[in-house]
Scaffold this motif. Sequence first.
Motif, short mmCIF file in Angstrom:
data_model
loop_
_atom_site.label_atom_id
_atom_site.label_comp_id
_atom_site.label_asym_id
_atom_site.label_seq_id
_atom_site.Cartn_x
_atom_site.Cartn_y
_atom_site.Cartn_z
N GLY A 58 0.77 -1.25 0.05
CA GLY A 58 -0.17 -0.04 0.16
C GLY A 58 1.09 1.19 -0.09
O GLY A 58 0.48 2.21 -0.55
N TYR A 59 1.78 1.39 0.83
CA TYR A 59 2.75 2.32 0.80
C TYR A 59 3.36 2.60 -0.60
O TYR A 59 3.75 3.61 -0.97
N ALA A 60 4.08 1.28 -1.10
CA ALA A 60 4.50 1.36 -2.33
C ALA A 60 3.87 1.92 -3.45
O ALA A 60 4.36 2.68 -4.29
N VAL A 61 2.31 1.66 -3.22
CA VAL A 61 1.34 2.24 -4.22
C VAL A 61 1.06 3.80 -4.22
O VAL A 61 1.22 4.39 -5.10
N ALA A 62 1.31 4.16 -2.96
CA ALA A 62 1.05 5.65 -2.58
C ALA A 62 2.40 6.34 -3.27
O ALA A 62 2.47 7.37 -3.96
N LYS A 63 3.48 5.61 -3.01
CA LYS A 63 4.63 6.13 -3.63
C LYS A 63 4.55 6.22 -5.17
O LYS A 63 4.99 7.51 -5.75
N GLY A 64 4.10 5.09 -5.86
CA GLY A 64 3.98 5.19 -7.13
C GLY A 64 2.86 6.25 -7.57
O GLY A 64 3.23 6.67 -8.61
N LEU A 65 1.91 6.49 -6.89
CA LEU A 65 1.01 7.46 -7.25
C LEU A 65 1.58 9.00 -7.11
O LEU A 65 1.07 9.65 -8.00
N LEU A 66 2.59 9.03 -6.44
CA LEU A 66 3.15 10.58 -6.49
C LEU A 66 3.73 10.85 -7.59
O LEU A 66 3.83 12.24 -7.76
#
Length: 270
Positions: free
Chosen positions: A19-27
Amino acid sequence: MNTEPRTIVLITGANQGIGYAVAKGLLAHKNYFILLGSRDASRGAKAAADLDSTGEFVQPITIDVADDASIQTAANLVASKYGRLDVLINNSGINNEIDILIEQHKKQQEGAVPHPELVDLDQQRKLFRDVYEVNLFGAAMVTEAFTPLLKKSTAIPARIVFVSSHTGSLGLRVDPSGAEYAKWSRPSFPVYRSSKAALNMLTLHYAAKFHDKGWKVNGSCPNLTDTNFARGWVKGRPASESAVNIVRLATLSIDGESGVYSDEKGVVPW
Ligand SMILES: NC(=O)c1ccc[n+]([C@@H]2O[C@H](COP(=O)([O-])OP(=O)(O)OC[C@H]3O[C@@H](n4cnc5c(N)ncnc54)[C@H](OP(=O)(O)O)[C@@H]3O)[C@@H](O)[C@H]2O)c1
């Protein structure tokens, strides 16, 4: 903070792991505004600040998907602060069977009998309840609670992503060739697997329900990933790689698919 022209995304269980990596990717998508879901407020605040110290692109939101009051409070907060939601990523997930497996393994190492004669049904039922509360009921209740806000989405299309697992695929489970995913046909993790298989049907349910609205509702298989999820017991790939397909599904255009179960290589059988 002006979120009017931006795409507002909620990711559950985003204080760590995929989930954290997804947030990072969406940044990388500068017109996205991320609500980083965490059941623990301080863990959420830390993760959000680590990703974006300005708070302009990422804000933490407390949401425990096993607690209806927490889900409703989060939905009320999004309603009052932003008035809508554009993308929902149901990512929170647990696999408590791993702990039992690790415990059994430890006992085996110590020379204890690996398979006890008596099954502790209370323990088994609790295991099912705990895992289903998060993986299935949690995803369903979050989707229900946020549907009114998704209906107010200004994004075309609104999107929902369910983070599932190859291990929940019935198609892979019974694939006679076992060619690509032979490893998934082992009789392991019945609780986790069945929770994800049920989640897959839920994905198809919502895809059908929101088809006429043009929403994109899909499932994603992260593959074995190095997060706390596996407790370091098995080696997986980096969370950033597992986030790729989830980010893709969260940013689909109007031409994108709906009602599809996929990983970054393509379609996965339900
Ligand atoms: N890792 C893999 O190999 C793998 C493979 C296939 C699918 N998946 C799926 O990918 C998703 C993310 O897993 P992950 O590997 O990133 O695991 P993870 O690192 O353990 O992260 C799981 C996240 O879910 C949160 N969570 C747990 N219970 C919750 C609850 N009641 N309410 C809200 N959030 C809750 C955790 O919060 P806390 O930090 O507070 O515990 C954490 O943020 C899960 O759905 C999992 O089934 C993982």
